[in-house]
Each structure stands twice: as structure tokens, then as C-alpha cells.
Scaffold this motif. Sequence first.
Motif, PDB file in Angstrom:
ATOM      1  N   THR A  94      50.972  39.363  29.818  1.00  0.00           N
ATOM      2  CA  THR A  94      50.571  40.035  31.047  1.00  0.00           C
ATOM      3  C   THR A  94      50.034  38.972  31.999  1.00  0.00           C
ATOM      4  O   THR A  94      49.787  37.825  31.607  1.00  0.00           O
ATOM      5  CB  THR A  94      49.446  41.058  30.789  1.00  0.00           C
ATOM      6  OG1 THR A  94      48.284  40.349  30.333  1.00  0.00           O
ATOM      7  CG2 THR A  94      49.847  42.097  29.747  1.00  0.00           C
ATOM      8  N   VAL A  95      49.829  39.382  33.250  1.00  0.00           N
ATOM      9  CA  VAL A  95      49.260  38.469  34.242  1.00  0.00           C
ATOM     10  C   VAL A  95      47.877  37.997  33.776  1.00  0.00           C
ATOM     11  O   VAL A  95      47.559  36.805  33.823  1.00  0.00           O
ATOM     12  CB  VAL A  95      49.176  39.173  35.620  1.00  0.00           C
ATOM     13  CG1 VAL A  95      48.295  38.389  36.586  1.00  0.00           C
ATOM     14  CG2 VAL A  95      50.576  39.351  36.199  1.00  0.00           C
ATOM     15  N   GLU A  96      47.061  38.946  33.292  1.00  0.00           N
ATOM     16  CA  GLU A  96      45.700  38.596  32.869  1.00  0.00           C
ATOM     17  C   GLU A  96      45.729  37.606  31.695  1.00  0.00           C
ATOM     18  O   GLU A  96      44.934  36.655  31.644  1.00  0.00           O
ATOM     19  CB  GLU A  96      44.920  39.858  32.452  1.00  0.00           C
ATOM     20  CG  GLU A  96      44.609  40.805  33.591  1.00  0.00           C
ATOM     21  CD  GLU A  96      45.765  41.758  33.917  1.00  0.00           C
ATOM     22  OE1 GLU A  96      46.892  41.550  33.411  1.00  0.00           O
ATOM     23  OE2 GLU A  96      45.542  42.709  34.680  1.00  0.00           O
ATOM     24  N   GLU A  97      46.635  37.849  30.733  1.00  0.00           N
ATOM     25  CA  GLU A  97      46.729  36.942  29.582  1.00  0.00           C
ATOM     26  C   GLU A  97      47.161  35.552  30.015  1.00  0.00           C
ATOM     27  O   GLU A  97      46.663  34.542  29.507  1.00  0.00           O
ATOM     28  CB  GLU A  97      47.710  37.516  28.547  1.00  0.00           C
ATOM     29  CG  GLU A  97      47.141  38.701  27.778  1.00  0.00           C
ATOM     30  CD  GLU A  97      48.202  39.466  26.980  1.00  0.00           C
ATOM     31  OE1 GLU A  97      47.808  40.229  26.091  1.00  0.00           O
ATOM     32  OE2 GLU A  97      49.412  39.313  27.260  1.00  0.00           O
ATOM     33  N   ALA A  98      48.107  35.510  30.974  1.00  0.00           N
ATOM     34  CA  ALA A  98      48.580  34.208  31.459  1.00  0.00           C
ATOM     35  C   ALA A  98      47.442  33.465  32.150  1.00  0.00           C
ATOM     36  O   ALA A  98      47.280  32.255  31.973  1.00  0.00           O
ATOM     37  CB  ALA A  98      49.759  34.401  32.410  1.00  0.00           C
ATOM     38  N   VAL A  99      46.628  34.188  32.934  1.00  0.00           N
ATOM     39  CA  VAL A  99      45.488  33.557  33.617  1.00  0.00           C
ATOM     40  C   VAL A  99      44.536  32.974  32.574  1.00  0.00           C
ATOM     41  O   VAL A  99      44.142  31.803  32.658  1.00  0.00           O
ATOM     42  CB  VAL A  99      44.744  34.581  34.505  1.00  0.00           C
ATOM     43  CG1 VAL A  99      43.391  34.024  34.948  1.00  0.00           C
ATOM     44  CG2 VAL A  99      45.599  34.948  35.728  1.00  0.00           C
ATOM     45  N   ARG A 100      44.192  33.770  31.561  1.00  0.00           N
ATOM     46  CA  ARG A 100      43.215  33.308  30.550  1.00  0.00           C
ATOM     47  C   ARG A 100      43.764  32.112  29.768  1.00  0.00           C
ATOM     48  O   ARG A 100      43.057  31.146  29.506  1.00  0.00           O
ATOM     49  CB  ARG A 100      42.862  34.459  29.605  1.00  0.00           C
ATOM     50  CG  ARG A 100      42.088  35.566  30.322  1.00  0.00           C
ATOM     51  CD  ARG A 100      41.420  36.551  29.377  1.00  0.00           C
ATOM     52  NE  ARG A 100      40.635  37.494  30.151  1.00  0.00           N
ATOM     53  CZ  ARG A 100      41.049  38.722  30.495  1.00  0.00           C
ATOM     54  NH1 ARG A 100      42.226  39.165  30.105  1.00  0.00           N
ATOM     55  NH2 ARG A 100      40.273  39.502  31.231  1.00  0.00           N
ATOM     56  N   GLN A 112      59.718  30.903  43.050  1.00  0.00           N
ATOM     57  CA  GLN A 112      58.659  31.537  42.278  1.00  0.00           C
ATOM     58  C   GLN A 112      57.963  32.642  43.062  1.00  0.00           C
ATOM     59  O   GLN A 112      57.974  32.644  44.290  1.00  0.00           O
ATOM     60  CB  GLN A 112      57.613  30.486  41.889  1.00  0.00           C
ATOM     61  CG  GLN A 112      58.148  29.475  40.899  1.00  0.00           C
ATOM     62  CD  GLN A 112      57.659  28.078  41.144  1.00  0.00           C
ATOM     63  OE1 GLN A 112      56.804  27.842  41.984  1.00  0.00           O
ATOM     64  NE2 GLN A 112      58.216  27.126  40.434  1.00  0.00           N
ATOM     65  N   LEU A 113      57.364  33.568  42.303  1.00  0.00           N
ATOM     66  CA  LEU A 113      56.445  34.524  42.903  1.00  0.00           C
ATOM     67  C   LEU A 113      55.045  34.122  42.445  1.00  0.00           C
ATOM     68  O   LEU A 113      54.735  34.175  41.254  1.00  0.00           O
ATOM     69  CB  LEU A 113      56.749  35.958  42.454  1.00  0.00           C
ATOM     70  CG  LEU A 113      55.738  36.985  42.971  1.00  0.00           C
ATOM     71  CD1 LEU A 113      55.814  37.110  44.500  1.00  0.00           C
ATOM     72  CD2 LEU A 113      55.946  38.348  42.331  1.00  0.00           C
ATOM     73  N   MET A 114      54.227  33.686  43.385  1.00  0.00           N
ATOM     74  CA  MET A 114      52.876  33.255  43.060  1.00  0.00           C
ATOM     75  C   MET A 114      51.970  34.494  43.058  1.00  0.00           C
ATOM     76  O   MET A 114      51.897  35.214  44.052  1.00  0.00           O
ATOM     77  CB  MET A 114      52.351  32.262  44.102  1.00  0.00           C
ATOM     78  CG  MET A 114      53.288  31.092  44.388  1.00  0.00           C
ATOM     79  SD  MET A 114      53.622  30.058  42.968  1.00  0.00           S
ATOM     80  CE  MET A 114      52.066  29.191  42.787  1.00  0.00           C
ATOM     81  N   ILE A 115      51.314  34.721  41.918  1.00  0.00           N
ATOM     82  CA  ILE A 115      50.446  35.887  41.774  1.00  0.00           C
ATOM     83  C   ILE A 115      49.004  35.392  41.837  1.00  0.00           C
ATOM     84  O   ILE A 115      48.503  34.783  40.883  1.00  0.00           O
ATOM     85  CB  ILE A 115      50.737  36.619  40.442  1.00  0.00           C
ATOM     86  CG1 ILE A 115      52.229  36.990  40.381  1.00  0.00           C
ATOM     87  CG2 ILE A 115      49.855  37.854  40.295  1.00  0.00           C
ATOM     88  CD1 ILE A 115      52.710  37.392  39.010  1.00  0.00           C
ATOM     89  N   GLY A 116      48.378  35.616  42.985  1.00  0.00           N
ATOM     90  CA  GLY A 116      47.048  35.075  43.243  1.00  0.00           C
ATOM     91  C   GLY A 116      45.957  35.918  42.601  1.00  0.00           C
ATOM     92  O   GLY A 116      45.887  37.128  42.819  1.00  0.00           O
ATOM     93  N   CYS A 117      45.100  35.289  41.793  1.00  0.00           N
ATOM     94  CA  CYS A 117      44.048  36.015  41.076  1.00  0.00           C
ATOM     95  C   CYS A 117      42.707  35.310  41.239  1.00  0.00           C
ATOM     96  O   CYS A 117      42.632  34.127  41.576  1.00  0.00           O
ATOM     97  CB  CYS A 117      44.362  36.101  39.586  1.00  0.00           C
ATOM     98  SG  CYS A 117      45.831  37.068  39.211  1.00  0.00           S
ATOM     99  N   LEU A 118      41.673  36.091  40.957  1.00  0.00           N
ATOM    100  CA  LEU A 118      40.324  35.563  40.859  1.00  0.00           C
ATOM    101  C   LEU A 118      39.936  35.668  39.384  1.00  0.00           C
ATOM    102  O   LEU A 118      40.157  36.711  38.766  1.00  0.00           O
ATOM    103  CB  LEU A 118      39.398  36.434  41.722  1.00  0.00           C
ATOM    104  CG  LEU A 118      37.936  36.075  41.790  1.00  0.00           C
ATOM    105  CD1 LEU A 118      37.760  34.767  42.568  1.00  0.00           C
ATOM    106  CD2 LEU A 118      37.161  37.189  42.487  1.00  0.00           C
TER     107      LEU A 118
END
Length: 310
Positions: A210-216, A243-249
Motif C-alpha cells: 500500500t502507499v502507507e507501507e511504501a512510505v514506512r 511516474q505518478l508522485m504520491i505526496g505524503c506527510l
Amino acid sequence: MAERNFRDFTGGLADRAAELRGNPEALEALLKAPEARVMAARAGDPLVFGEDLAWMRLTPEILALAAEPPTLMGRTQAGEPRFALDLTGREEIPPALAALAPEGATAAFLPLREAATKISPEDLALAGCARSLFVWRNDNRHCARCGGAMNSASGGWRRDCAACGHQSFPRTDPVVIMLVERGERCLLARRAGGALWASVLAGFVEPGETVEEAVRREVAEESGQRVGRVDYVCSQPWPFGGQLMIGCLAESLGEAPLKLELEELRDGVWATRAEVARAVAGRGYLQIPPSFSIAHRLLKLWSEGRIGFR
Ligand SMILES: [Zn+2]
């Protein structure tokens, strides 16, 4: 965070006319419409007249310059069709195109990064989209399954193998890009062997993540930090690699020291809002990525207190 009034490869044509791509009669009618216009690019670098993206009439002479039919980009709000022509492989600007430049404006294939600071936001979004499509097209001249020749289909949005029927679609690779916050500071790091600027962390999303797992995972790998909360902020298509850049905090937990992955990162710093604000303004000791990048946008939003867990 919906405002898109600056150049960042977003805010192109609202109507992509995707439903017409597979309809040959409708495509033909759009191509022949008197108000239809075409832009051109070579290896993803758009043709400009002076500092404007070059929009041209679709004459047979212009269409004959490209190896494949133009790609349907969509329609303007007024319903005017817009196309893009891939002139990759051409050394010089064809005289037929150069002759169309208005008086005093020079025709040139402008590197997209340079165009990103000049042409209009809407035109930049289209130029970025065209680059992604043309890179995919040129990487898919031959079938990945049987090696047969691939032909353009669906208004340029699909490639079909003439031999085995395999279909290839333009790909977009998801990349997470995250501003890691710890208290009143955020993490900036410089890439090894890359640009001089310091930026937020980023990495490809892997299969099964998931996006969250990739961030962690990326934050742990690259900086040794454990991440708690992850919030989505905004996204951006990035045409330099499709690419699609998925911006997170991302919230850094605990007080683990920075442990940079030295193969990828050179050095890192926990910067204050004031330091980041100075960098956004182009002052101070930190150099950050250019204004058309999502990294810049994340840093600007954070420095202004518009995103953050506190
Ligand atoms: Zn094939």
C-alpha cells in the motif's frame, strides 16, 4: 489543496475525450475539425515558438512529418480537439514547422525542464503528458511477448502487436514522496551523485504494497526512522520517468538518530519551518528542488503551516 494555478504538469485538458479514442470515425472527424490543433515533441521536448508551446493546424504536410498518427490529447473547454505529434528522431526542426513561428519568435525543441518555467500551466500539463506517452511509445516499438512490430491504436493510447495481438497500454509507475516530520522539523536529504539540492525522501511503490507501507519502508530504509501516521497530501504526474508522485506527510516516531542509506543519500538534516521557508523563497543555505516539483510544493505547504501533524 486543490488550487492548480502554477506550472506543475497538472491542470491539462479536463476533457480527454477517452470515449472517442477507439472510434475511428469520431477520430477522423476530430482530426478534420477546422479548430483542431497539434503540438509536436522530439524525445519529449516540446516544439515552442519563442516561449509558447507551438499549436499548429493539422495539415497533411505536418502529419507527414511523423512516423505514426498523432495522439488525441482531448478537447478544450470550447470543444476544440488537441493532438500531439511525436517527431522523435528528427535532428533539425522541419522547415515546414519553423515557417509557422510568428515573427520575432524562434522555433525550437525546448528541453521540458526549461519549458516548465516558460510555457503556460495548461500547455505544460499537455507537454508532460505527451512526453510520458511518447517515451512509452518509443520503448514499445516491439512486442514484449513475441518481438513483433507494435502499431499505434486507440488514438495513440494503446499499442497492438501485429503478430500475436498483445496489447500494451501507457504505464504509470507509482512513487511515494514524503515529507518526514519530527516535532517542529522535517527531514531533508541530498541524493548521492544527484543534484545539489536537498529534498524530501521518495521511492517506488513495490508490488503488494500500500502507499502507507511504501512510505514506512522507504523512510526506514533510507533514513533509519520509524514512521507512525501517514497522511496523503497531493499527487503529481512526473513526466521525466512516467511516474505518478504520491505526496505524503509522514510522522517520525521516537528519537532514532539519522541512519542514511549512503548508497542513495549523501547527507541529511532536520530543518526548521523557518529554514525551509527561506529555501522556498530561494534564500538561506538550503537549496531545494524547482518550483514545478511536488517536493517543492510539499516543502512550501509545510513551511506555511498548511500541512503537519502539529
Ligand atoms: Zn506479439
